[in-house]
Motif scaffolding. Structure first.
Motif, short mmCIF file in Angstrom:
data_model
loop_
_atom_site.label_atom_id
_atom_site.label_comp_id
_atom_site.label_asym_id
_atom_site.label_seq_id
_atom_site.Cartn_x
_atom_site.Cartn_y
_atom_site.Cartn_z
N GLU A 132 60.30 -25.23 9.31
CA GLU A 132 59.20 -25.86 10.04
C GLU A 132 58.02 -24.90 10.21
O GLU A 132 58.21 -23.69 10.27
N VAL A 133 56.85 -25.47 10.31
CA VAL A 133 55.66 -24.73 10.71
C VAL A 133 55.54 -24.85 12.22
O VAL A 133 55.66 -25.95 12.76
N GLY A 134 55.33 -23.73 12.89
CA GLY A 134 55.19 -23.75 14.34
C GLY A 134 53.81 -24.18 14.78
O GLY A 134 52.89 -24.34 13.96
N GLN A 135 53.66 -24.38 16.07
CA GLN A 135 52.37 -24.75 16.64
C GLN A 135 51.43 -23.55 16.57
O GLN A 135 51.84 -22.41 16.82
N PRO A 136 50.16 -23.79 16.23
CA PRO A 136 49.19 -22.69 16.20
C PRO A 136 49.16 -21.96 17.55
O PRO A 136 49.27 -22.58 18.61
N MET A 137 49.04 -20.64 17.46
CA MET A 137 48.96 -19.79 18.66
C MET A 137 47.77 -18.86 18.46
O MET A 137 47.86 -17.91 17.67
N GLY A 138 46.67 -19.15 19.13
CA GLY A 138 45.47 -18.35 18.93
C GLY A 138 45.04 -18.43 17.47
O GLY A 138 44.97 -19.53 16.90
N PRO A 139 44.83 -17.30 16.82
CA PRO A 139 44.37 -17.32 15.43
C PRO A 139 45.51 -17.49 14.41
O PRO A 139 45.27 -17.43 13.21
N PHE A 140 46.73 -17.69 14.87
CA PHE A 140 47.89 -17.69 13.98
C PHE A 140 48.56 -19.06 13.86
O PHE A 140 48.62 -19.83 14.80
N VAL A 141 49.11 -19.31 12.67
CA VAL A 141 50.00 -20.44 12.43
C VAL A 141 51.33 -19.82 12.02
O VAL A 141 51.44 -19.21 10.95
N PRO A 142 52.36 -19.93 12.86
CA PRO A 142 53.62 -19.24 12.60
C PRO A 142 54.61 -20.04 11.75
O PRO A 142 54.69 -21.26 11.83
N VAL A 143 55.35 -19.28 10.95
CA VAL A 143 56.52 -19.80 10.24
C VAL A 143 57.65 -18.85 10.60
O VAL A 143 57.63 -17.67 10.22
N GLN A 144 58.62 -19.34 11.37
CA GLN A 144 59.72 -18.49 11.80
C GLN A 144 60.91 -18.66 10.86
O GLN A 144 61.29 -19.78 10.51
N LEU A 145 61.49 -17.53 10.49
CA LEU A 145 62.65 -17.52 9.60
C LEU A 145 63.93 -17.50 10.43
O LEU A 145 63.91 -17.21 11.63
N SER A 146 65.06 -17.77 9.79
CA SER A 146 66.32 -17.89 10.53
C SER A 146 66.78 -16.58 11.16
O SER A 146 67.58 -16.60 12.09
N ASN A 147 66.28 -15.44 10.69
CA ASN A 147 66.67 -14.17 11.29
C ASN A 147 65.73 -13.77 12.43
O ASN A 147 65.80 -12.66 12.94
#
Length: 126
Positions: free
Chosen positions: A34-49
């Protein structure tokens, strides 16, 4: 020299992109995450680790290498998405063996580029 820290982990890294949202969607789509919700200037992609790739818009992008250790079933699914998208892929980091995957160390690996020219690698054995 100081003794090594007992717990040292990579928490996040910033990935420069021309379009942070599009680049995050591209990688998340290949990896099946999943793509996470934008946080400030970032769009996060969190990995399983727990490591997060924070995509950030940048006026210029210099190619970087990002390698993802994934399971065999996840490799099959991601590789299928690479082919379905019509992406060029290579067995090697210098992009000399196009249309091939590698079997280094008893696993499988493949290299491809994202829309910003980052050299991405999927591998099943470290």
């Amino acid at each position: 020299m100081a003794p090594p820290a007992r717990r040292t982990e990579l928490n996040h890294t910033i990935v420069h992109a021309r379009d942070r949202a599009a680049s995050a969607r591209f990688l998340a789509g290949i990896l099946g995450v999943e793509v996470g919700q934008p946080m400030g200037p970032f769009v996060p992609v969190q990995l399983s680790n727990g490591v997060t790739l924070d995509f950030m818009d940048a006026p210029s992008v210099h190619s970087q290498h990002y390698a993802f250790l994934i399971g065999e079933d996840d490799f099959d699914a991601a590789f299928a998405r690479i082919r379905e998208a019509g992406l060029r892929y290579w067995a090697d980091p210098l992009h000399r063996e196009e249309g091939e995957i590698n079997h280094w160390g008893g696993g499988r690996g493949v290299y491809f580029t994202d829309p910003d020219g980052h050299n991405l690698e999927l591998l099943t054995k470290a």
